[in-house]
Design an enzyme around this catalytic site. Structure first.
Site, PDB file in Angstrom:
ATOM      1  NE  ARG A   1       4.740   3.464  -0.643  1.00  0.00           N
ATOM      2  CZ  ARG A   1       3.616   2.801  -0.416  1.00  0.00           C
ATOM      3  NH1 ARG A   1       3.484   1.551  -0.796  1.00  0.00           N
ATOM      4  NH2 ARG A   1       2.620   3.371   0.207  1.00  0.00           N
ATOM      5  CG  ASN A  27       6.486   2.420   2.246  1.00  0.00           C
ATOM      6  OD1 ASN A  27       7.260   3.184   1.684  1.00  0.00           O
ATOM      7  ND2 ASN A  27       5.301   2.811   2.674  1.00  0.00           N
TER       8      ASN A  27
END
Length: 90
Positions: A20, A38
Site C-alpha cells: 500500500r 487491505n
C-alpha cells in the site's frame, strides 16, 4: 486528456510487504488521487483517479508491485469519478 477512475484488486503476497505504501507513492508520482486498502481476503484494493495515461502506467506497475511483493492476479474496472485529495493508505 481523459480523466477516469479505475478500481483494481491485486492478489498474491501483497499484504505485510509495504504494498500500500509503495502504491500510494507511485500514484502520487503519477499525479493520481485515490487509495490503497487491505481487504479481509488478503487482496489489496486500489482506487486511482486521474489522467488515463497515468492510470495505465500505475496499472502496469501494479502487475509486479514492489520487490517485496509477489503479484499473482490483477483485475480492474472503470468506476464513476471520485473527487479525492491525494493518495491515501487505508
Amino acid at each position: 486528456m481523459s480523466q477516469i477512475c479505475i478500481k483494481a484488486s491485486v492478489s498474491g503476497r501483497v499484504q505485510g510487504v509495504g504494498f500500500r505504501f509503495h502504491t500510494a507513492h507511485e500514484g502520487l508520482k503519477l499525479s493520481l488521487s485515490g487509495f490503497a486498502r487491505n481487504e479481509a481476503d488478503g487482496t489489496v484494493t486500489v482506487l486511482m483517479c486521474g489522467d488515463e495515461k497515468n492510470i495505465n502506467a500505475l496499472l502496469v506497475w501494479l502487475e509486479h508491485g514492489p520487490q517485496t511483493a509477489n503479484v499473482t492476479g490483477l483485475t480492474k474496472e472503470q468506476v464513476d469519478w471520485h473527487a479525492i485529495d491525494g493518495f491515501s493508505i487505508q
